[in-house]
Design a protein around this motif. Structure first.
Motif, short mmCIF file in Angstrom:
data_model
loop_
_atom_site.label_atom_id
_atom_site.label_comp_id
_atom_site.label_asym_id
_atom_site.label_seq_id
_atom_site.Cartn_x
_atom_site.Cartn_y
_atom_site.Cartn_z
N ILE A 148 5.80 -0.25 4.29
CA ILE A 148 6.43 -1.58 4.17
C ILE A 148 7.52 -1.78 5.25
CG2 ILE A 148 7.99 -2.95 2.72
CD1 ILE A 148 6.19 -2.28 0.33
N PRO A 149 8.43 -0.80 5.48
CA PRO A 149 9.45 -1.01 6.52
C PRO A 149 8.84 -1.32 7.89
CG PRO A 149 10.04 0.87 5.16
CD PRO A 149 8.64 0.47 4.76
N GLN A 150 7.74 -0.62 8.24
CA GLN A 150 7.09 -0.87 9.54
C GLN A 150 6.43 -2.25 9.57
OE1 GLN A 150 7.15 2.06 7.84
NE2 GLN A 150 6.05 3.66 8.98
N LEU A 151 5.86 -2.67 8.41
CA LEU A 151 5.24 -4.00 8.35
C LEU A 151 6.30 -5.09 8.55
CD1 LEU A 151 2.78 -3.58 5.30
CD2 LEU A 151 2.19 -3.58 7.74
N ILE A 152 7.49 -4.87 8.01
CA ILE A 152 8.59 -5.83 8.20
C ILE A 152 9.05 -5.81 9.66
CG2 ILE A 152 11.00 -6.36 7.58
CD1 ILE A 152 10.37 -5.19 4.76
N GLU A 153 9.23 -4.60 10.19
CA GLU A 153 9.72 -4.44 11.57
C GLU A 153 8.77 -5.07 12.58
OE1 GLU A 153 10.70 -0.71 14.43
OE2 GLU A 153 11.10 -0.39 12.29
N SER A 154 7.46 -4.95 12.34
CA SER A 154 6.48 -5.50 13.29
C SER A 154 6.19 -6.98 13.05
CB SER A 154 5.18 -4.70 13.24
OG SER A 154 4.64 -4.74 11.93
N GLY A 155 6.87 -7.58 12.06
CA GLY A 155 6.75 -9.01 11.83
C GLY A 155 5.51 -9.43 11.06
N VAL A 156 4.79 -8.45 10.43
CA VAL A 156 3.61 -8.80 9.63
C VAL A 156 4.04 -9.48 8.33
CG1 VAL A 156 1.62 -7.88 8.36
CG2 VAL A 156 2.21 -6.96 10.60
N ILE A 157 5.12 -8.95 7.70
CA ILE A 157 5.68 -9.58 6.50
C ILE A 157 7.19 -9.72 6.70
CG2 ILE A 157 3.93 -8.72 4.88
CD1 ILE A 157 5.84 -6.47 4.08
N GLY A 161 8.48 -9.80 1.51
CA GLY A 161 7.05 -9.51 1.33
C GLY A 161 6.11 -10.63 1.70
N LYS A 162 6.65 -11.77 2.12
CA LYS A 162 5.79 -12.91 2.47
C LYS A 162 5.08 -12.64 3.80
CE LYS A 162 5.89 -17.93 2.85
NZ LYS A 162 6.73 -19.13 2.94
N THR A 163 3.78 -12.93 3.86
CA THR A 163 3.01 -12.68 5.09
C THR A 163 3.42 -13.66 6.19
OG1 THR A 163 1.12 -11.88 3.81
CG2 THR A 163 0.68 -12.56 6.06
N ILE A 169 -5.71 -4.96 8.69
CA ILE A 169 -5.11 -3.64 8.95
C ILE A 169 -6.10 -2.57 8.52
CG2 ILE A 169 -3.21 -2.08 8.35
CD1 ILE A 169 -1.55 -4.48 7.60
N GLN A 170 -6.27 -1.56 9.36
CA GLN A 170 -7.06 -0.39 8.99
C GLN A 170 -6.25 0.85 9.38
OE1 GLN A 170 -10.96 0.12 10.80
NE2 GLN A 170 -11.74 1.11 8.95
N LEU A 171 -5.82 1.60 8.38
CA LEU A 171 -4.93 2.73 8.63
C LEU A 171 -5.64 3.89 9.30
CD1 LEU A 171 -2.89 2.72 5.29
CD2 LEU A 171 -2.26 1.70 7.48
N SER A 172 -6.96 3.98 9.08
CA SER A 172 -7.77 4.98 9.80
C SER A 172 -9.22 4.52 9.75
CB SER A 172 -7.60 6.37 9.18
OG SER A 172 -8.75 6.75 8.48
N SER A 173 -10.05 5.08 10.63
CA SER A 173 -11.43 4.59 10.77
C SER A 173 -12.27 4.85 9.52
CB SER A 173 -12.09 5.23 11.99
OG SER A 173 -12.12 6.64 11.81
N THR A 174 -11.84 5.77 8.65
CA THR A 174 -12.64 6.05 7.45
C THR A 174 -12.05 5.41 6.19
OG1 THR A 174 -11.43 8.12 7.10
CG2 THR A 174 -13.47 8.25 8.36
#
Length: 456
Positions: A148-157, A161-163, A169-174
């Motif tokens: 969540i902190p990274q999502l806020i920092e990168s401006g996603v939310i 918590g609002k988008t 988002i895909q955290l890994s290919s699997t």
């Protein structure tokens, strides 16, 4: 030296109580004394639903504390419930622990708290008691939430918590692809409630990160790349995969076991099992469409219709439906789900995709039809249909309704697909291995037990 004594505290919801109760049973079988703490409201429900021959009282001591809400208040008001839990329960828990430790020879040696009750880790730390935080869902979701902190920092939310940016988002290919407009707190329409849930999730993340042990009800095998994204997280599940010989406890409704006798009379792989868990609510129009869809398939079906499944009223069926399908249907208010899914007559599982139901279906090798309702269920659907490929999605039309034709078509598709069934059976064997002696989850569980015993 007395017995190790674990105090377990689930979040007060069906899908949280059952896996932590199962974990508590595993500890009891390994020599632990267990105090299982429920809210007064949930404690009453579980004790009412227990069958007379249940042996839970021999294994586990269930106690209750208030949740901070009044006796007649609606616990489905999630915002109010969360606020009351945070303000009232820490004090009650501390007093309970003090009382137990003063009066009991076997003092509390560790506290196992649902991560959604992260404040309990703080209580345990304050009292100098070792703590384990238990995550009852999949590790992929947890990996997203601790970012969540990274999502806020990168401006996603934003900070509430609002988008702000619609992204996939895909955290890994699997791991599944996730839509930032469908984050778990967005499943409610009310912006204020979204904000309350977002802050509740974020606060819990912060509270549990320094717990002595971080546990989850999953396995390395079913989401292998999720664990490098979750430092120190130990998978000890699926806990519900190894309980066939034991009566499951923690249900909020009394199970109707007569449906097993009915299943015994049906041919192999002939019955559609339909259950939406403890929380899903269907509008009457959707309920009718589902009934007519089941009729249209021409298959036998076992349908769990909770007393509160339809919004604000008792379920009413389409005219003549009950008579037309009488020879091939069984409708119950609650079912012994593990036994049902393990029954040879079950052909497929129409489910809300709660993690417990998902793990029970995976553990029995049953193909899925996915009908998610809220929270993590959309992510679980993505695991089922896109990653493991052991089921199909049911898609709604432009009015948001899953039509009878869609139900009929997807039932035919899933039952006619040998590849889906083969993958489901392969996944079943993989999961069974992880919880068997020598398997990865069983090894983690055994190591954990020794570590917990060593803290006395």
């Amino acid at each position: 030296m007395g017995k190790p004594h674990a105090l377990a505290l689930p979040y007060p919801a069906q899908g949280h109580v059952i896996p932590l109760m199962e974990f508590s049973n595993c500890l009891a079988e390994r020599g632990f004394k267990i105090t299982f703490v429920l809210t007064e409201f949930i404690h009453k429900r579980i004790m009412t639903a227990l069958s007379e021959d249940s042996d839970i009282k021999n294994q586990i001591h269930c106690v209750s504390i208030p949740d901070g809400m009044g006796p007649g208040e609606d616990r489905n008001q999630i915002g109010k419930l969360l606020e009351c839990i945070l303000s009232a329960m820490p004090g009650y828990l501390e007093k309970l622990i003090e009382k137990i430790n003063e009066s009991c020879e076997d003092k509390i040696t560790c506290i196992i708290a649902d991560e959604n009750m992260g404040w309990a880790v703080k209580v345990a730390k304050k009292m100098g008691i070792p703590q384990a935080a238990f995550w009852p869902a999949n590790a992929c979701l947890r990996a997203l939430l601790i970012r969540i902190p990274q999502l806020i920092e990168s401006g996603v939310i934003d900070a509430n918590g609002k988008t702000r940016k619609q992204e996939m988002i895909q955290l890994s290919s699997t791991l599944p692809v996730m839509d930032t407009t469908q984050l778990m707190w967005h499943c409610f329409d009310d912006p204020k409630l979204q904000q309350i849930i977002f802050h509740f999730v974020f606060t819990n993340n912060q509270a549990v990160k320094d717990a002595d042990w971080l546990l989850c009800n999953s396995s390395y095998e079913i989401e292998p790349s999720a664990y490098s994204l979750n430092p120190n997280l130990l998978p000890i599940g699926p806990l519900l995969a190894g309980t066939r010989q034991r009566q499951l406890v923690g249900n909020f409704w009394q199970e109707d076991s007569t449906c097993l006798s009915w299943l015994n009379q049906q041919p192999a792989c002939s019955v559609i099992y339909v259950s939406f868990g403890s929380f899903t609510v269907l509008e009457e129009s959707q309920f009718h469409e589902l009934a007519l869809g089941l009729e249209l398939t021409g298959h036998r079906f076992l349908w769990v219709v909770r007393p509160d499944l339809t919004a604000g009223q008792a379920a009413t069926y389409p005219d003549g439906f009950q008579d037309r399908v009488a020879a091939r249907r069984r409708i119950v208010s609650w079912a012994p789900q593990q036994k049902v899914l393990a029954h040879p007559s079950i052909a497929c599982f129409i489910t809300h995709c709660g993690w417990n139901s998902t793990m029970e279906g995976v553990s029995t090798g049953v193909p899925f039809l996915c009908w998610p309702y809220f929270a993590d269920q959309f992510l679980n659907q993505a695991f089922i249909s896109d990653v493991w490929k052991v089921g199909l999605r049911l898609n709604s039309d432009h009015n948001g309704i899953i039509s009878r034709e869609e139900i009929k078509q997807k039932v035919e598709e899933v039952l006619g697909n040998d590849n889906i069934r083969a993958r489901a059976l392969a996944l079943k064997e993989m999961v069974k291995k992880s919880v068997s002696e020598g398997g990865s989850s069983m090894k983690n569980l055994n190591d954990l037990v020794e570590a917990m015993k060593g803290t006395r």
